[in-house]
Design an enzyme around this catalytic site. Sequence first.
Site, PDB file in Angstrom:
ATOM      1  N   LYS A  17      28.893  45.923  36.065  1.00  0.00           N
ATOM      2  CA  LYS A  17      29.783  44.771  36.241  1.00  0.00           C
ATOM      3  C   LYS A  17      29.064  43.663  37.025  1.00  0.00           C
ATOM      4  O   LYS A  17      27.996  43.893  37.605  1.00  0.00           O
ATOM      5  CB  LYS A  17      31.049  45.245  36.956  1.00  0.00           C
ATOM      6  CG  LYS A  17      31.875  46.261  36.141  1.00  0.00           C
ATOM      7  CD  LYS A  17      33.113  46.688  36.931  1.00  0.00           C
ATOM      8  CE  LYS A  17      34.020  47.605  36.147  1.00  0.00           C
ATOM      9  NZ  LYS A  17      35.245  47.957  36.902  1.00  0.00           N
ATOM     10  N   TYR A  57      40.122  46.128  28.017  1.00  0.00           N
ATOM     11  CA  TYR A  57      41.067  46.749  28.969  1.00  0.00           C
ATOM     12  C   TYR A  57      42.474  46.721  28.378  1.00  0.00           C
ATOM     13  O   TYR A  57      43.347  46.005  28.842  1.00  0.00           O
ATOM     14  CB  TYR A  57      41.022  46.020  30.313  1.00  0.00           C
ATOM     15  CG  TYR A  57      39.755  46.294  31.109  1.00  0.00           C
ATOM     16  CD1 TYR A  57      39.500  47.563  31.646  1.00  0.00           C
ATOM     17  CD2 TYR A  57      38.813  45.295  31.328  1.00  0.00           C
ATOM     18  CE1 TYR A  57      38.341  47.819  32.376  1.00  0.00           C
ATOM     19  CE2 TYR A  57      37.647  45.549  32.059  1.00  0.00           C
ATOM     20  CZ  TYR A  57      37.428  46.812  32.576  1.00  0.00           C
ATOM     21  OH  TYR A  57      36.282  47.068  33.297  1.00  0.00           O
ATOM     22  N   ASN A 158      33.704  47.635  41.782  1.00  0.00           N
ATOM     23  CA  ASN A 158      33.150  48.990  41.828  1.00  0.00           C
ATOM     24  C   ASN A 158      31.917  49.166  40.933  1.00  0.00           C
ATOM     25  O   ASN A 158      31.621  50.261  40.478  1.00  0.00           O
ATOM     26  CB  ASN A 158      34.233  50.018  41.511  1.00  0.00           C
ATOM     27  CG  ASN A 158      34.945  49.718  40.205  1.00  0.00           C
ATOM     28  OD1 ASN A 158      34.493  48.886  39.422  1.00  0.00           O
ATOM     29  ND2 ASN A 158      36.048  50.403  39.951  1.00  0.00           N
ATOM     30  N   HIS A 161      31.502  50.109  34.766  1.00  0.00           N
ATOM     31  CA  HIS A 161      32.536  50.671  33.889  1.00  0.00           C
ATOM     32  C   HIS A 161      31.901  51.774  33.056  1.00  0.00           C
ATOM     33  O   HIS A 161      30.741  51.665  32.665  1.00  0.00           O
ATOM     34  CB  HIS A 161      33.079  49.597  32.929  1.00  0.00           C
ATOM     35  CG  HIS A 161      33.766  50.208  31.746  1.00  0.00           C
ATOM     36  ND1 HIS A 161      35.072  50.650  31.801  1.00  0.00           N
ATOM     37  CD2 HIS A 161      33.313  50.525  30.498  1.00  0.00           C
ATOM     38  CE1 HIS A 161      35.386  51.198  30.628  1.00  0.00           C
ATOM     39  NE2 HIS A 161      34.338  51.142  29.827  1.00  0.00           N
TER      40      HIS A 161
HETATM   41  P1  GDP Z   1      38.010  53.023  36.012  1.00  0.00           P
HETATM   42  O1  GDP Z   1      38.042  53.844  34.742  1.00  0.00           O
HETATM   43  O2  GDP Z   1      37.675  53.863  37.223  1.00  0.00           O
HETATM   44  O3  GDP Z   1      37.122  51.799  35.913  1.00  0.00           O
HETATM   45  O4  GDP Z   1      39.488  52.496  36.306  1.00  0.00           O
HETATM   46  P2  GDP Z   1      40.636  51.853  35.386  1.00  0.00           P
HETATM   47  O5  GDP Z   1      40.263  51.841  33.939  1.00  0.00           O
HETATM   48  O6  GDP Z   1      41.920  52.516  35.779  1.00  0.00           O
HETATM   49  O7  GDP Z   1      40.702  50.329  35.922  1.00  0.00           O
HETATM   50  C1  GDP Z   1      39.812  49.348  35.449  1.00  0.00           C
HETATM   51  C2  GDP Z   1      39.280  48.552  36.624  1.00  0.00           C
HETATM   52  O8  GDP Z   1      40.365  47.806  37.224  1.00  0.00           O
HETATM   53  C3  GDP Z   1      38.708  49.352  37.792  1.00  0.00           C
HETATM   54  O9  GDP Z   1      37.386  49.762  37.573  1.00  0.00           O
HETATM   55  C4  GDP Z   1      38.820  48.375  38.931  1.00  0.00           C
HETATM   56  O10 GDP Z   1      37.805  47.365  38.881  1.00  0.00           O
HETATM   57  C5  GDP Z   1      40.170  47.706  38.640  1.00  0.00           C
HETATM   58  N1  GDP Z   1      41.301  48.420  39.256  1.00  0.00           N
HETATM   59  C6  GDP Z   1      41.834  49.593  38.835  1.00  0.00           C
HETATM   60  N2  GDP Z   1      42.857  49.973  39.583  1.00  0.00           N
HETATM   61  C7  GDP Z   1      43.031  49.017  40.523  1.00  0.00           C
HETATM   62  C8  GDP Z   1      43.958  48.848  41.590  1.00  0.00           C
HETATM   63  O11 GDP Z   1      44.842  49.675  41.831  1.00  0.00           O
HETATM   64  N3  GDP Z   1      43.830  47.725  42.363  1.00  0.00           N
HETATM   65  C9  GDP Z   1      42.878  46.794  42.115  1.00  0.00           C
HETATM   66  N4  GDP Z   1      42.849  45.721  42.929  1.00  0.00           N
HETATM   67  N5  GDP Z   1      41.972  46.919  41.120  1.00  0.00           N
HETATM   68  C10 GDP Z   1      42.040  48.019  40.322  1.00  0.00           C
END
Ligand code: GDP
Length: 204
Positions: A17, A57, A158, A161
């Site tokens: 990212k 997403y 973070n 992805h």
């Molecule tokens: P991943 O598979 O660990 O990347 O997580 P997800 O697919 O659930 O979420 C996509 C991305 O959205 C994450 O990598 C974070 O950058 C962001 N994100 C996810 N959950 C949260 C949250 O609860 N709060 C915030 N501020 N960002 C989030």
Amino acid sequence: MSKPSHPKKELSYVMIKPDGIQRSLVGEIIKRIERTGLKIIALKMFVPTEEQCWTHYNKDDAWFTSKGERTVEFRKKSGLPVEKEAIEYGKDIVRALIKYMTSGPVVGFVVEGNSSVTVVKKLVGGTEPATSDVGTIRGDYTIDTYSICDVDGRAVRNLIHCTDGDQTEAQREIAIWFKPEEITNYRLVQEEILYDVDLDGILE
Ligand code: GDP
């Protein structure tokens, strides 16, 4: 009927990212993935478009609601006003995520190999860096938390992805970011020791 694909052909889509690029961690991150034996079959740097990110997403209402509920919980605990339904706070997270993902270049790549989805997820670690396991990419190289993001109204930064799903999901993600001709089918010499049944090409 077509033959089912061999497990060594499993694909995962990975994207470093914008914060990973800005932190100069491209080499470190790729090294960790590459040294497992997984094979990179496509790789490029680009700035994602909003449209690509919304397609990528494609979260459902259950995701928005569960994420939003955590935000509502945090706001109540911190004495902040709760001004909308949980699902709307969840949608705000994706809006903030798209802003983050389109803020600068990313490096996208496709890896192939046995259990690539599970192996890459293990290396990447949990979503929230401050609580990701030590030894994972997110746990070792950055410090972000849900709470600071809730305070500042932004997405968790973070670094990376990776595909979290089956091969249909991996193929869906790959098709958003790569044209078929950008993917190279080739053999790595090390595949012999990783997968070959007879191991008859080693001794002279
Ligand atoms: P991943 O598979 O660990 O990347 O997580 P997800 O697919 O659930 O979420 C996509 C991305 O959205 C994450 O990598 C974070 O950058 C962001 N994100 C996810 N959950 C949260 C949250 O609860 N709060 C915030 N501020 N960002 C989030």
